[in-house]
Design an enzyme around this catalytic site. Structure first.
Site, PDB file in Angstrom:
ATOM      1  N   GLU A  17       0.911  -1.272  -0.100  1.00  0.00           N
ATOM      2  CA  GLU A  17      -0.021  -0.022  -0.061  1.00  0.00           C
ATOM      3  C   GLU A  17       0.763   1.306   0.043  1.00  0.00           C
ATOM      4  O   GLU A  17       2.032   1.673   0.799  1.00  0.00           O
ATOM      5  CB  GLU A  17      -0.877  -0.074   1.091  1.00  0.00           C
ATOM      6  CG  GLU A  17      -1.919   1.141   1.373  1.00  0.00           C
ATOM      7  CD  GLU A  17      -2.951   0.667   2.411  1.00  0.00           C
ATOM      8  OE1 GLU A  17      -3.423  -0.159   2.234  1.00  0.00           O
ATOM      9  OE2 GLU A  17      -3.261   1.595   3.106  1.00  0.00           O
ATOM     10  N   GLY A 108     -14.351   5.879   5.044  1.00  0.00           N
ATOM     11  CA  GLY A 108     -13.525   7.183   5.744  1.00  0.00           C
ATOM     12  C   GLY A 108     -13.947   7.923   6.941  1.00  0.00           C
ATOM     13  O   GLY A 108     -15.076   7.531   7.695  1.00  0.00           O
ATOM     14  N   ALA A 128     -19.817   2.144   4.470  1.00  0.00           N
ATOM     15  CA  ALA A 128     -19.341   1.504   3.354  1.00  0.00           C
ATOM     16  C   ALA A 128     -20.087   0.491   2.342  1.00  0.00           C
ATOM     17  O   ALA A 128     -19.644   0.642   1.295  1.00  0.00           O
ATOM     18  CB  ALA A 128     -17.892   0.830   3.689  1.00  0.00           C
ATOM     19  N   HIS A 152     -13.665  -2.176  14.659  1.00  0.00           N
ATOM     20  CA  HIS A 152     -13.504  -0.457  14.433  1.00  0.00           C
ATOM     21  C   HIS A 152     -13.855   0.200  15.550  1.00  0.00           C
ATOM     22  O   HIS A 152     -14.627  -0.109  16.415  1.00  0.00           O
ATOM     23  CB  HIS A 152     -14.684  -0.179  13.342  1.00  0.00           C
ATOM     24  CG  HIS A 152     -14.538   1.003  12.851  1.00  0.00           C
ATOM     25  ND1 HIS A 152     -15.034   2.128  13.268  1.00  0.00           N
ATOM     26  CD2 HIS A 152     -13.929   1.430  11.811  1.00  0.00           C
ATOM     27  CE1 HIS A 152     -14.767   3.427  12.744  1.00  0.00           C
ATOM     28  NE2 HIS A 152     -13.971   2.930  11.585  1.00  0.00           N
TER      29      HIS A 152
HETATM   30  P1  FAD Z   1     -17.645   1.155   7.586  1.00  0.00           P
HETATM   31  O1  FAD Z   1     -17.537  -0.276   7.209  1.00  0.00           O
HETATM   32  O2  FAD Z   1     -18.639   1.938   7.195  1.00  0.00           O
HETATM   33  O3  FAD Z   1     -17.965   1.236   9.244  1.00  0.00           O
HETATM   34  C1  FAD Z   1     -17.699   2.333  10.009  1.00  0.00           C
HETATM   35  C2  FAD Z   1     -18.447   2.063  11.224  1.00  0.00           C
HETATM   36  O4  FAD Z   1     -19.586   1.992  11.026  1.00  0.00           O
HETATM   37  C3  FAD Z   1     -18.013   0.591  12.036  1.00  0.00           C
HETATM   38  O5  FAD Z   1     -18.063   0.898  13.452  1.00  0.00           O
HETATM   39  C4  FAD Z   1     -19.192  -0.003  11.661  1.00  0.00           C
HETATM   40  O6  FAD Z   1     -19.310  -1.139  12.434  1.00  0.00           O
HETATM   41  C5  FAD Z   1     -20.064   0.761  11.614  1.00  0.00           C
HETATM   42  N1  FAD Z   1     -21.647   0.538  10.484  1.00  0.00           N
HETATM   43  C6  FAD Z   1     -21.380  -0.016   9.439  1.00  0.00           C
HETATM   44  N2  FAD Z   1     -22.509  -0.095   8.866  1.00  0.00           N
HETATM   45  C7  FAD Z   1     -23.432   0.487   9.689  1.00  0.00           C
HETATM   46  C8  FAD Z   1     -24.810   0.252   9.802  1.00  0.00           C
HETATM   47  N3  FAD Z   1     -25.625  -0.021   8.509  1.00  0.00           N
HETATM   48  N4  FAD Z   1     -25.474   0.864  11.026  1.00  0.00           N
HETATM   49  C9  FAD Z   1     -24.733   1.335  12.033  1.00  0.00           C
HETATM   50  N5  FAD Z   1     -23.356   1.019  12.084  1.00  0.00           N
HETATM   51  C10 FAD Z   1     -22.745   0.847  10.953  1.00  0.00           C
HETATM   52  N6  FAD Z   1      -9.076   6.207   5.186  1.00  0.00           N
HETATM   53  C11 FAD Z   1      -8.872   7.242   4.269  1.00  0.00           C
HETATM   54  O7  FAD Z   1      -9.407   8.085   4.474  1.00  0.00           O
HETATM   55  N7  FAD Z   1      -8.390   6.636   3.122  1.00  0.00           N
HETATM   56  C12 FAD Z   1      -8.152   5.778   2.745  1.00  0.00           C
HETATM   57  O8  FAD Z   1      -7.315   5.373   1.521  1.00  0.00           O
HETATM   58  C13 FAD Z   1      -7.993   4.268   3.739  1.00  0.00           C
HETATM   59  N8  FAD Z   1      -7.506   3.249   3.450  1.00  0.00           N
HETATM   60  C14 FAD Z   1      -7.761   2.320   4.404  1.00  0.00           C
HETATM   61  C15 FAD Z   1      -7.281   0.846   4.102  1.00  0.00           C
HETATM   62  C16 FAD Z   1      -7.479   0.088   5.093  1.00  0.00           C
HETATM   63  C17 FAD Z   1      -6.957  -1.490   4.786  1.00  0.00           C
HETATM   64  C18 FAD Z   1      -8.242   0.353   6.318  1.00  0.00           C
HETATM   65  C19 FAD Z   1      -8.232  -0.883   7.289  1.00  0.00           C
HETATM   66  C20 FAD Z   1      -8.709   1.423   6.578  1.00  0.00           C
HETATM   67  C21 FAD Z   1      -8.438   2.686   5.691  1.00  0.00           C
HETATM   68  N9  FAD Z   1      -8.761   3.795   5.793  1.00  0.00           N
HETATM   69  C22 FAD Z   1      -8.455   4.738   4.873  1.00  0.00           C
HETATM   70  C23 FAD Z   1      -9.433   4.009   7.300  1.00  0.00           C
HETATM   71  C24 FAD Z   1     -10.875   4.181   7.171  1.00  0.00           C
HETATM   72  O9  FAD Z   1     -11.405   5.198   6.439  1.00  0.00           O
HETATM   73  C25 FAD Z   1     -11.810   4.273   8.568  1.00  0.00           C
HETATM   74  O10 FAD Z   1     -11.315   3.118   9.377  1.00  0.00           O
HETATM   75  C26 FAD Z   1     -12.962   4.521   8.661  1.00  0.00           C
HETATM   76  O11 FAD Z   1     -13.421   4.860   9.848  1.00  0.00           O
HETATM   77  C27 FAD Z   1     -13.896   3.281   8.165  1.00  0.00           C
HETATM   78  O12 FAD Z   1     -14.269   3.040   6.925  1.00  0.00           O
HETATM   79  P2  FAD Z   1     -15.079   1.880   6.771  1.00  0.00           P
HETATM   80  O13 FAD Z   1     -15.025   1.460   5.279  1.00  0.00           O
HETATM   81  O14 FAD Z   1     -14.452   0.471   7.532  1.00  0.00           O
HETATM   82  O15 FAD Z   1     -16.433   2.154   7.417  1.00  0.00           O
END
Ligand code: FAD
Length: 297
Positions: A17, A108, A128, A152
């Site tokens: 990455e 994010g 997400a 998370h």
């Molecule tokens: P989600 O999957 O949406 O989850 C966020 C929170 O919401 C979790 O607690 C989840 O349990 C909860 N949740 C999900 N769906 C629901 C629902 N329907 N109702 C209630 N709660 C819910 N950040 C950047 O800015 N740029 C990057 O390029 C980047 N790359 C990354 C790469 C990797 C491999 C990882 C592990 C993280 C990266 N991050 C990046 C960080 C990421 O943006 C953060 O960790 C962010 O807080 C979570 O994103 P997510 O897609 O996991 O969110």
């Protein structure tokens, strides 16, 4: 080429990455790392997505250039931060136009303070899983999502964390990439929880080669974990000895990778900080690339 087609059952490969460079010097450093890693044939390399407009353009450009100017399989990250659905569609279209077939779909964090209140864009996405569906709708992409071995930081409990992770995979993700961790058990338990829900998509462990006390600090900040006692016992006495710290840190990283390979992980995903040396050293320790590495070290 799609990331999912580069993962081979029964064999552990590796991926790397990067983040988009901000200055000419950072750009040179990134391209040095890319050229040093290219002959080692990583399964894919990915580029993160930032919070501001110019950094976002750089993600598109950098990933596009990797796709067009190297032999590497490129994946671009995308987040929903401050984007309407129309803007997200536009970015996804730019990825397609650059020849990028792989997208890591991430919700994010609020810019400035990762734990600050998350306020979705009024015409954007909230979680997400919505982004996974959107990317799928926009074209024939291979889609990855983020996973959290220590759950998370915003999740109230493991049960809801697992439920939402499963939703994200069921929304159409092909694979997931885990945040950093230092004890394999946490990663393996996550893998088991997902399998119990019928989610068998490849889950890649995220590996940060521990080279300095600062890097070790970053791993704990980002990952929602505390440093295990065994690791502190080895590294704390070496905080004022950069060479000793680096050697012991890479040894710990290597041991972690060995356990994960023995557990049959599809790939080791390295958080490289846009450098290649530590990653190459760990790969060489693991015997994954010996011949090639000796000349490049
Ligand atoms: P989600 O999957 O949406 O989850 C966020 C929170 O919401 C979790 O607690 C989840 O349990 C909860 N949740 C999900 N769906 C629901 C629902 N329907 N109702 C209630 N709660 C819910 N950040 C950047 O800015 N740029 C990057 O390029 C980047 N790359 C990354 C790469 C990797 C491999 C990882 C592990 C993280 C990266 N991050 C990046 C960080 C990421 O943006 C953060 O960790 C962010 O807080 C979570 O994103 P997510 O897609 O996991 O969110």
């Amino acid at each position: 080429t799609k990331v999912i087609d580069r993962l081979r059952p029964g064999k552990t490969v590796f991926s790397v990455e990067f983040f988009p460079p901000k200055t000419d010097e950072e750009e040179r450093q990134l391209w040095r790392a890319i050229r040093e890693l290219e002959p080692l044939d990583p399964a894919y390399v990915s580029v993160t997505y930032g919070a501001g407009g110019s950094s976002r353009d750089r993600t598109v450009r950098t990933t596009g250039r990797i796709a067009s100017d190297t032999t590497l399989v490129a994946m671009a990250h995308l987040t929903g931060v401050n984007h309407s659905i129309a803007e997200l569609r536009h970015v996804i279209g730019s990825y397609a136009a650059e020849g990028i077939q792989n997208v890591l779909a991430i919700r994010g964090d609020p810019p400035g303070d990762p734990m600050g209140e998350w306020i979705p864009h009024p015409e954007g996405i909230t979680y997400a899983d919505e982004l996974v569906r959107l990317v799928r709708e926009c074209g024939d992409f291979c889609v990855g999502v983020a996973a959290f071995p220590h759950m998370h930081p915003r999740s109230p409990d493991l049960e809801s964390d697992t439920k939402h992770m499963v939703n994200k995979l069921r929304a159409g993700a092909d694979f997931s990439v885990a945040q950093m961790f230092l004890e394999p058990e946490h990663f393996l338990r996550l893998r088991d929880r997902l399998a119990q829900h019928g989610c068998h998509q490849p889950l890649l462990p995220g590996i940060m080669p521990i080279t300095t006390p600062k890097v070790l600090g970053m791993t704990t900040q980002l990952s929602n974990m505390t440093i295990p006692d065994e690791v502190s016992a080895v590294l704390d006495p070496l905080r004022d000895d950069p060479a000793g710290f680096r050697e012991a840190g890479l040894e710990i990283t290597t041991r972690l990778c060995e356990k994960l390979i023995a557990e049959g992980v599809p790939a080791l995903h390295f958080y490289s900080l846009n450098r290649s040396k530590a990653t190459r050293e760990v790969l060489a320790n693991l015997g994954l690339i010996d011949g090639v590495l000796k000349s490049a070290a």
